[in-house]
Design an enzyme around this catalytic site. Structure first.
Site, PDB file in Angstrom:
ATOM      1  NE  ARG A   1      48.083  34.970  46.518  1.00 24.53           N
ATOM      2  CZ  ARG A   1      48.548  34.217  45.538  1.00 24.53           C
ATOM      3  NH1 ARG A   1      49.384  33.238  45.809  1.00 24.53           N
ATOM      4  NH2 ARG A   1      48.171  34.416  44.298  1.00 24.53           N
TER       5      ARG A   1
ATOM      6  CG  ASP B   1      38.380  38.757  41.458  1.00 23.05           C
ATOM      7  OD1 ASP B   1      37.862  39.470  42.342  1.00 23.05           O
ATOM      8  OD2 ASP B   1      39.510  38.965  40.984  1.00 23.05           O
TER       9      ASP B   1
ATOM     10  CB  THR C   1      55.480  40.399  49.265  1.00 22.97           C
ATOM     11  OG1 THR C   1      54.190  40.478  49.918  1.00 22.97           O
ATOM     12  CG2 THR C   1      56.097  41.792  49.239  1.00 22.97           C
TER      13      THR C   1
ATOM     14  CG  ASP D   1      41.068  36.173  42.397  1.00 19.58           C
ATOM     15  OD1 ASP D   1      42.022  36.919  42.680  1.00 19.58           O
ATOM     16  OD2 ASP D   1      40.122  35.936  43.192  1.00 19.58           O
TER      17      ASP D   1
HETATM   18  C1  PRP Z   1      43.355  33.705  47.582  1.00 16.78           C
HETATM   19  C2  PRP Z   1      42.788  32.405  48.114  1.00 16.78           C
HETATM   20  C3  PRP Z   1      43.655  32.146  49.309  1.00 16.78           C
HETATM   21  C4  PRP Z   1      44.994  32.665  48.872  1.00 16.78           C
HETATM   22  C5  PRP Z   1      45.831  31.479  48.492  1.00 16.78           C
HETATM   23  O1  PRP Z   1      42.913  34.776  48.316  1.00 16.78           O
HETATM   24  O2  PRP Z   1      41.431  32.471  48.413  1.00 16.78           O
HETATM   25  O3  PRP Z   1      43.218  32.801  50.481  1.00 16.78           O
HETATM   26  O4  PRP Z   1      44.759  33.496  47.726  1.00 16.78           O
HETATM   27  O5  PRP Z   1      47.114  31.882  48.192  1.00 16.78           O
HETATM   28  P1  PRP Z   1      48.375  31.494  49.070  1.00 16.78           P
HETATM   29  O6  PRP Z   1      48.281  30.032  49.349  1.00 16.78           O
HETATM   30  O7  PRP Z   1      49.521  31.846  48.177  1.00 16.78           O
HETATM   31  O8  PRP Z   1      48.364  32.334  50.319  1.00 16.78           O
HETATM   32  P2  PRP Z   1      43.191  36.302  47.891  1.00 16.78           P
HETATM   33  O9  PRP Z   1      44.416  36.824  48.542  1.00 16.78           O
HETATM   34  O10 PRP Z   1      43.132  36.416  46.382  1.00 16.78           O
HETATM   35  O11 PRP Z   1      41.973  37.075  48.564  1.00 16.78           O
HETATM   36  P3  PRP Z   1      40.409  37.031  48.206  1.00 16.78           P
HETATM   37  O12 PRP Z   1      39.900  35.662  48.587  1.00 16.78           O
HETATM   38  O13 PRP Z   1      39.847  38.103  49.070  1.00 16.78           O
HETATM   39  O14 PRP Z   1      40.261  37.291  46.741  1.00 16.78           O
HETATM   40  N1  URA Z   2      44.391  32.499  44.806  1.00 17.59           N
HETATM   41  C1  URA Z   2      43.476  32.234  43.837  1.00 17.59           C
HETATM   42  O1  URA Z   2      42.307  32.629  43.945  1.00 17.59           O
HETATM   43  N2  URA Z   2      43.877  31.522  42.770  1.00 17.59           N
HETATM   44  C2  URA Z   2      45.127  31.080  42.630  1.00 17.59           C
HETATM   45  O2  URA Z   2      45.427  30.420  41.623  1.00 17.59           O
HETATM   46  C3  URA Z   2      46.071  31.368  43.644  1.00 17.59           C
HETATM   47  C4  URA Z   2      45.660  32.075  44.722  1.00 17.59           C
END
Ligand code: PRP
Ligand code: URA
Length: 212
Positions: free
Chosen positions: A107, A206, A111, A203
């Site tokens: 994400r 993480d 944005t 997160d």
């Molecule tokens: C997180 C999560 C989803 C997304 C959800 O990923 O694992 O993929 O956010 O958010 P949304 O419904 O608003 O799209 P992130 O972008 O943090 O990437 P990561 O898993 O690599 O940390």
């Molecule tokens: N992605 C995450 O990992 N946690 C949240 O709460 C939203 C998006």
């Protein structure tokens, strides 16, 4: 939140118990990873309820009988990188022959729009049931982009499996993709101004990979 025909919220004391520990800021990486796996296994049991089976003949010590088995090449799970990776072994516990495709998506922090950076899907994916795995369904942007991508590759039977969802994400997905069955363990209160689920768990990527 409104009821949607294509949304199943698993309401089970064992799942609620595990999610309580998962959320805690005091839960470390090892336990967090194990809980994601275990909760995924419990959701898998429900999400696979209508998976197609084929009749097979089985010889027991007493008689021959016709039984049902899930054929190979029936289901592919598609973890959305990174956090979806943590769910794969939870599905494989119950269905070890599920194929695995990968979609890389993050994400944009400003944005909140999903950015795709990787895609590798199993051969013949268009004939399989494709289940998108992502523990967090926040705005629904990443899940929607993963579903669009799978559709563009010819997939017709698509499902979404998540652990914690925001009402906003469920509504967006359920309305935009009425033919996609959505399985979530719990729907939380809301999204905050940074697009995080509240109370959520922070997160997920993480916490799974110990990167912060
Ligand atoms: C997180 C999560 C989803 C997304 C959800 O990923 O694992 O993929 O956010 O958010 P949304 O419904 O608003 O799209 P992130 O972008 O943090 O990437 P990561 O898993 O690599 O940390
Ligand atoms: N992605 C995450 O990992 N946690 C949240 O709460 C939203 C998006």
């Amino acid at each position: 939140m409104k009821n949607y025909k294509n949304v199943t919220v698993l309401d089970h004391p064992l799942i609620r118990h595990k999610i309580a520990i998962l959320r805690s800021v005091n839960t470390g990486t090892k336990d967090f990873r194990e809980l994601i796996e275990e909760i995924t296994t419990l959701i898998t049991y429900e999400a696979f309820k209508d998976v197609p089976t084929r009749d097979v003949k089985v010889q027991t010590p007493l008689a021959e009988c016709v039984q049902q088995m899930v054929p190979e090449n029936t289901v592919a799970v598609i973890p959305v990188l990174r956090a979806g990776l943590g769910m794969v072994s939870g599905v494989h516990t119950l269905f070890p022959t599920a194929k695995v495709g990968h979609i890389g998506m993050y994400r944009d922090e400003e944005t909140l729009e999903p950015k795709e950076y990787y895609c590798k899907l199993p051969d013949g994916i268009e004939q399989m049931r494709a289940i998108v795995l992502d523990p967090m369904l926040a705005t629904g942007g990443s899940a929607g982009a993963a579903i669009d991508l799978l559709r563009s590759k010819g997939c017709k039977d698509i499902r979404q499996m998540s652990i914690i969802a925001a009402p906003e994400g469920v509504e967006r997905l359920a309305t935009a993709y009425p033919d996609v069955k959505i399985f979530v363990a719990v729907v939380d209160e809301k999204l905050n101004e940074n697009g995080y689920i509240v109370p959520g768990l922070g997160d997920a990527g993480d916490r799974l990979f110990g990167t912060k």
